[in-house]
Design a protein around this motif. Structure first.
Motif, short mmCIF file in Angstrom:
data_model
loop_
_atom_site.label_atom_id
_atom_site.label_comp_id
_atom_site.label_asym_id
_atom_site.label_seq_id
_atom_site.Cartn_x
_atom_site.Cartn_y
_atom_site.Cartn_z
N LEU A 169 46.87 10.69 -25.57
CA LEU A 169 47.14 10.56 -27.00
C LEU A 169 48.62 10.77 -27.31
O LEU A 169 49.19 10.08 -28.17
CB LEU A 169 46.30 11.58 -27.78
N ALA A 170 49.24 11.71 -26.58
CA ALA A 170 50.68 11.94 -26.78
C ALA A 170 51.49 10.72 -26.36
O ALA A 170 52.46 10.34 -27.03
CB ALA A 170 51.13 13.17 -26.01
N ALA A 171 51.09 10.09 -25.24
CA ALA A 171 51.79 8.90 -24.77
C ALA A 171 51.65 7.76 -25.77
O ALA A 171 52.62 7.06 -26.08
CB ALA A 171 51.25 8.48 -23.40
N ILE A 172 50.44 7.58 -26.30
CA ILE A 172 50.22 6.53 -27.31
C ILE A 172 51.03 6.82 -28.56
O ILE A 172 51.64 5.92 -29.16
CB ILE A 172 48.73 6.42 -27.63
N LEU B 156 53.82 8.62 -28.81
CA LEU B 156 55.25 8.42 -28.55
C LEU B 156 55.59 6.93 -28.52
O LEU B 156 56.62 6.51 -29.06
CB LEU B 156 55.64 9.07 -27.23
N TYR B 157 54.72 6.15 -27.89
CA TYR B 157 54.94 4.70 -27.87
C TYR B 157 54.99 4.15 -29.29
O TYR B 157 55.86 3.32 -29.62
CB TYR B 157 53.82 4.03 -27.07
N VAL C 203 64.55 8.76 -26.76
CA VAL C 203 63.28 9.18 -26.18
C VAL C 203 63.45 10.48 -25.39
O VAL C 203 62.61 11.38 -25.45
CB VAL C 203 62.69 8.07 -25.29
N GLY C 204 64.56 10.58 -24.66
CA GLY C 204 64.84 11.79 -23.89
C GLY C 204 64.95 13.02 -24.76
O GLY C 204 64.49 14.11 -24.37
N PRO D 283 58.86 -0.06 -25.38
CA PRO D 283 59.56 -0.54 -26.58
C PRO D 283 61.08 -0.59 -26.40
O PRO D 283 61.75 -1.43 -27.01
CB PRO D 283 59.15 0.47 -27.65
N ALA D 284 61.63 0.29 -25.55
CA ALA D 284 63.07 0.25 -25.31
C ALA D 284 63.45 -1.03 -24.58
O ALA D 284 64.48 -1.66 -24.89
CB ALA D 284 63.49 1.47 -24.50
N ARG D 285 62.63 -1.42 -23.62
CA ARG D 285 62.87 -2.67 -22.91
C ARG D 285 62.77 -3.86 -23.85
O ARG D 285 63.56 -4.82 -23.76
CB ARG D 285 61.85 -2.80 -21.77
N ARG D 286 61.81 -3.79 -24.75
CA ARG D 286 61.66 -4.87 -25.73
C ARG D 286 62.88 -4.94 -26.64
O ARG D 286 63.34 -6.02 -27.00
CB ARG D 286 60.40 -4.63 -26.55
N ALA D 287 63.43 -3.78 -27.01
CA ALA D 287 64.60 -3.76 -27.88
C ALA D 287 65.81 -4.37 -27.18
O ALA D 287 66.66 -5.01 -27.81
CB ALA D 287 64.91 -2.34 -28.30
N SER D 288 65.92 -4.18 -25.85
CA SER D 288 67.07 -4.71 -25.13
C SER D 288 67.02 -6.24 -25.00
O SER D 288 68.02 -6.85 -24.64
CB SER D 288 67.13 -4.08 -23.73
#
Length: 216
Positions: free
Chosen positions: A104-107, A109-110, A145-146, A200-205
């Motif tokens: 749930l935390a991973a979802i 954060l995504y 994210v970090g 999502p970071a990869r998508r943003a790039s």
């Protein structure tokens, strides 16, 4: 009452009610010297499969006394498993809930990172139009994210440290403040969180600057 006893052996410690109890002084004595005897427990050491001993043990005891009841026979492995059944159940449930919480935390954060990227699509387009490379945009999002990961780990490790004493009292063989457990949990959660934010970071790039500047 006969007080004279012949010492035939000394053991370092002994537990009788369960593995979680503290070892306490105890004296074994022959059952024939007991003034009252309601029941007796015998341990049988064998060199073959312990699961096949039941009929032989019953036959041996009945040959000694046909009126002697024999019940509740079990192997030492089963006895140990039964004695820690509740702690094992608690550990399994805690692991299951922990895995669910991690998912749930991973979802979550995504979703947060994806929403943030969507809100800053125009900004990303401007950055790339001014010369930012895809790896720069990727690094920007992953740094954010970090920060979330570090903050979450700080709060989580503090809460886990405060709750470790209670967990130690509920489970057998678990030490409070075990550095390997804390480090393993922190690394695992950090990897899950970074992997959730990487998508999502990869998508943003990969945002097209022209389309991003037209984004409303």
């Amino acid at each position: 009452m006969v007080l004279d006893r012949e010492i035939v052996g000394v053991v370092r410690n002994s537990k009788h009610g369960g593995l979680r109890e503290e070892a306490s002084p105890f004296v074994y004595q022959p059952y024939t010297q007991r003034e009252t005897l309601e029941h007796a427990t015998f341990f049988v050491r064998a060199l073959r499969n312990e699961n096949d001993l039941g009929p032989d043990v019953r036959r041996l005891l009945h040959s000694m006394d046909a009126n002697l009841p024999v019940y509740d026979m079990r192997s030492m492995t089963v006895q140990i498993k039964n004695s820690i059944y509740r702690p094992r159940l608690i550990a399994i449930l805690a692991s299951a809930f922990g895995a669910l919480a991690t998912l749930l935390a991973a979802i979550g954060l995504y979703g947060v990172v994806a929403f943030n990227v969507a809100q800053r699509t125009a900004e990303m387009g401007v950055r790339m139009a001014l010369g930012a490379l895809p790896k720069d945009v990727l690094g920007l999002v992953m740094r954010e994210v970090g920060v979330l990961v570090i903050a979450g780990l700080g709060i989580g490790l503090t809460a886990a440290w405060l709750a470790s004493r209670y967990v130690e009292s509920q489970l057998f063989g678990v030490r409070a403040n075990d550095p390997l457990v804390f480090a393993g949990a922190a690394v695992s959660l950090a990897l899950v969180a970074l992997a959730s934010g990487y998508v999502p970071a990869r998508r943003a790039s990969r945002i097209d600057p022209i389309q991003a500047l037209r984004y409303e």
